[in-house]
Design an enzyme around this catalytic site. Structure first.
Site, PDB file in Angstrom:
ATOM      1  N   ASP A   1       0.850  -1.183   0.000  1.00  0.00           N
ATOM      2  CA  ASP A   1       0.000   0.000   0.000  1.00  0.00           C
ATOM      3  C   ASP A   1       0.892   1.241   0.000  1.00  0.00           C
ATOM      4  OD1 ASP A   1       0.910   0.284   2.686  1.00  0.00           O
ATOM      5  OD2 ASP A   1      -0.709  -1.020   3.336  1.00  0.00           O
TER       6      ASP A   1
ATOM      7  N   ASP B   1       1.689   5.040   1.621  1.00  0.00           N
ATOM      8  CA  ASP B   1       1.482   6.009   2.690  1.00  0.00           C
ATOM      9  C   ASP B   1       2.064   7.338   2.241  1.00  0.00           C
ATOM     10  OD1 ASP B   1       0.555   4.021   4.745  1.00  0.00           O
ATOM     11  OD2 ASP B   1       2.544   3.216   4.335  1.00  0.00           O
TER      12      ASP B   1
ATOM     13  N   ASP C   1       9.935   4.482  12.718  1.00  0.00           N
ATOM     14  CA  ASP C   1      10.597   3.381  13.420  1.00  0.00           C
ATOM     15  C   ASP C   1      11.979   3.039  12.835  1.00  0.00           C
ATOM     16  OD1 ASP C   1       9.312   2.343  11.188  1.00  0.00           O
ATOM     17  OD2 ASP C   1       8.175   0.810  12.262  1.00  0.00           O
TER      18      ASP C   1
HETATM   19  P1  ATP Z   1       3.850  -2.305   5.107  1.00  0.00           P
HETATM   20  O1  ATP Z   1       2.721  -1.354   4.823  1.00  0.00           O
HETATM   21  O2  ATP Z   1       4.506  -2.856   3.921  1.00  0.00           O
HETATM   22  O3  ATP Z   1       3.496  -3.324   6.119  1.00  0.00           O
HETATM   23  P2  ATP Z   1       5.049   0.056   6.187  1.00  0.00           P
HETATM   24  O4  ATP Z   1       6.473   0.358   6.536  1.00  0.00           O
HETATM   25  O5  ATP Z   1       4.434   0.901   5.142  1.00  0.00           O
HETATM   26  O6  ATP Z   1       5.010  -1.462   5.813  1.00  0.00           O
HETATM   27  P3  ATP Z   1       2.892   0.854   7.865  1.00  0.00           P
HETATM   28  O7  ATP Z   1       2.350   0.153   9.060  1.00  0.00           O
HETATM   29  O8  ATP Z   1       2.052   1.001   6.664  1.00  0.00           O
HETATM   30  O9  ATP Z   1       4.238   0.104   7.530  1.00  0.00           O
HETATM   31  O10 ATP Z   1       3.366   2.274   8.373  1.00  0.00           O
HETATM   32  C1  ATP Z   1       3.795   3.275   7.486  1.00  0.00           C
HETATM   33  C2  ATP Z   1       4.983   4.002   8.048  1.00  0.00           C
HETATM   34  O11 ATP Z   1       4.628   4.646   9.274  1.00  0.00           O
HETATM   35  C3  ATP Z   1       6.165   3.120   8.400  1.00  0.00           C
HETATM   36  O12 ATP Z   1       6.979   2.875   7.295  1.00  0.00           O
HETATM   37  C4  ATP Z   1       6.858   3.954   9.446  1.00  0.00           C
HETATM   38  O13 ATP Z   1       7.613   4.977   8.853  1.00  0.00           O
HETATM   39  C5  ATP Z   1       5.713   4.590  10.186  1.00  0.00           C
HETATM   40  N1  ATP Z   1       5.281   3.788  11.344  1.00  0.00           N
HETATM   41  C6  ATP Z   1       4.303   2.856  11.370  1.00  0.00           C
HETATM   42  N2  ATP Z   1       4.177   2.324  12.584  1.00  0.00           N
HETATM   43  C7  ATP Z   1       5.100   2.909  13.369  1.00  0.00           C
HETATM   44  C8  ATP Z   1       5.469   2.798  14.732  1.00  0.00           C
HETATM   45  N3  ATP Z   1       4.854   1.938  15.527  1.00  0.00           N
HETATM   46  N4  ATP Z   1       6.467   3.595  15.183  1.00  0.00           N
HETATM   47  C9  ATP Z   1       7.072   4.466  14.364  1.00  0.00           C
HETATM   48  N5  ATP Z   1       6.778   4.609  13.084  1.00  0.00           N
HETATM   49  C10 ATP Z   1       5.813   3.851  12.578  1.00  0.00           C
HETATM   50 MG    MG Z   2       2.367   0.824   4.529  1.00  0.00          MG
END
Ligand code: ATP
Ligand code: MG
Length: 453
Positions: A76, A78, A159
């Site tokens: 997805d 963001d 993170d």
């Molecule tokens: P995926 O969507 O592929 O699982 P993602 O890295 O995009 O991985 P998301 O949960 O969609 O993960 O979160 C988007 C972004 O928000 C992350 O890449 C990170 O930068 C930030 N983020 C999400 N959760 C946290 C957290 N618990 N602490 C700090 N930053 C976070």
């Molecule tokens: Mg994501």
């Protein structure tokens, strides 16, 4: 265009020294990276462009940038922006304001959801009396995180370094504040800032470390890895509903088996599935879980769907077996003992991870059907096949056989029975009748291996 938030940021961040001076902004121009617009979904591009046109900063961030840089298709997209959630909401009729801890905007395009977050600030710079929007409790847990900030602050509160990369659709640069591009090349996960502090702020980051390590086949860099075992129990402070969501992500990304072993390795299973861990420690096998997760991973690779209740039925199976066995050893008859055990195991589990009723119901049915599947005589086989959970229960039976938990045979019988025509089915059933239900059992197996009462 000077907006309120920028004033607010200045008020909140009076100190001149950057919070984490080790990090330096780097801009990677378009000819030095492989992010191309063609890899970004149309809806994501639309949101980026419209925000830019309205005078806001807007970047693709997180998994969207990370996965494209790795040559993978992102799950997805963001987007991070300096527009407030309300401003974003105003720009997109097809959007929803959601979240309490994080106020974010979902922009909806059919089934695709673009998550838009406003740049967030950094706790360290917040004055004591101004810091009300970014509070931690006595364990260091971040209770609220609604201080807006600029892009740099936004990057540093993310993170992992590889999750803090921004792609700008205006000039096609990738912006890196935390050395994420280097870590990406070295295939490692590194938390931004002091790992212990960051895990205390949000213990779910420990689960995210494992999830990304499994999915990306990255190493967790030693300093990031070091505190996990000790801090794992902090996960018990996370609301059960959030843990449910995280556990689903852990096991439905297509790397469930690897994830399972990593969770074990980092002592992260006990806070999530305390009873399962206890049962395994006491000698219950975990083969069924491993086989079920392999099965789930295979299905996902084939583009098939997986259901949370099937996964949870497997993840709690050793706990159920232990409880069931304990009750039978105490003289309770098998059938009522099973019902009691199911109630107990679910009741205790939901204190750690909430399982919504729409999943716990079918999960119970899968378990209960395990006792019915061996009893096929007469009209029973047809009745069982009519059950809405028959297919899942049959799949579960196959996994139990593959795990060596029960002798093979029953699964094949059901496979054949489903494929057979009416005449053939009658023949199969009459053969069963001749054998008689009781005689099929050779000797008494331990309770955990018994399929019926
Ligand atoms: P995926 O969507 O592929 O699982 P993602 O890295 O995009 O991985 P998301 O949960 O969609 O993960 O979160 C988007 C972004 O928000 C992350 O890449 C990170 O930068 C930030 N983020 C999400 N959760 C946290 C957290 N618990 N602490 C700090 N930053 C976070
Ligand atoms: Mg994501």
């Amino acid at each position: 265009m000077l907006r309120n938030i920028q004033k607010k940021v200045r008020a909140l961040f009076p100190s001149k020294a950057p919070a984490r001076p080790v990090y330096q902004r780097q801009e990677i121009p378009r000819d030095q990276h492989n992010v191309s617009r063609s890899m970004i979904s149309e809806p994501a591009k639309k949101v980026l462009n419209r925000l830019n046109k309205a005078g806001f900063e807007a970047y693709l961030v997180g998994g969207g940038v990370r996965d494209i840089l790795l040559g993978e298709q992102p799950k997805d997209f963001d987007i991070a922006t300096d527009a407030t959630p309300e401003e974003v909401h105003e720009l997109f009729r097809n959007s929803r304001l959601i979240g309490r801890r994080f106020r974010i905007v979902h922009v909806l395009f059919g089934r695709e959801v673009i998550e838009v977050t406003t740049f967030r600030g950094n706790a360290d710079n917040v004055d004591a009396d101004d810091g009300d929007d970014r509070k931690t409790n006595e364990h260091g847990l971040l209770l609220r995180d609604n201080v807006y900030g600029n892009q740099e602050e936004d990057a540093l509160r993310r993170d992992f370094t590889v999750n803090a990369l921004y792609y700008c659709i205006r000039d096609f640069t990738v912006v890196d504040y935390a050395g994420g591009v280097d870590d990406l090349h070295n295939r490692q996960l590194r938390l931004i800032g002091d790992p212990e502090t960051r895990y205390r702020e949000d213990p779910v980051r420990m689960l995210r470390a494992v999830r990304f390590a499994a999915k990306l086949d990255f190493a967790i860099e030693p300093v990031t890895e070091a505190p996990i075992r000790e801090l794992a129990p902090l996960l018990t402070h996370i609301p059960p509903a959030r843990l449910f969501e995280e556990v689903l992500k852990l096991f439905s990304a297509g790397y469930g088996e690897t994830t399972w072993h990593l969770l074990q390795q980092y002592d992260l299973l006990a806070p999530l599935f305390p009873e399962t861990v206890r049962a395994i420690d006491e000698g219950q096998p975990d083969e069924l879980i491993v086989k079920a997760l392999q099965n789930t991973d295979d299905r996902l690779r084939q583009g098939k769907s997986v259901t949370p209740y099937f996964m949870f039925a497997a993840l709690l199976w050793p706990a159920l077996q232990a409880e069931w066995q304990r009750r039978q050893d105490n003289g309770e008859p098998a059938q009522p003992a099973l019902h009691q055990s199911i109630g107990k195991v679910i009741g205790r589990q939901v204190q750690a991870i909430s399982i919504p009723k729409r999943f716990s119901g079918p999960m119970k049915e899968i378990w209960e059907l395990q006792m019915r599947l061996p009893r096929r005589q007469g009209k029973r086989a047809y009745a069982i096949m009519e059950h809405p959970r028959f297919r899942a229960a049959y799949d579960f039976l196959l996994v139990r056989e593959a795990a060596g938990e029960i002798e093979p045979g029953l699964g094949q019988w059901w496979t054949d029975f489903q494929a057979a025509d009416d005449r053939e089915r009658e023949r199969m059933l009459s053969q069963l009748g001749q054998q008689g239900p009781r005689k099929r059992r050779r000797g008494r197996k331990p309770a955990s291996q018994r399929q019926d009462g």
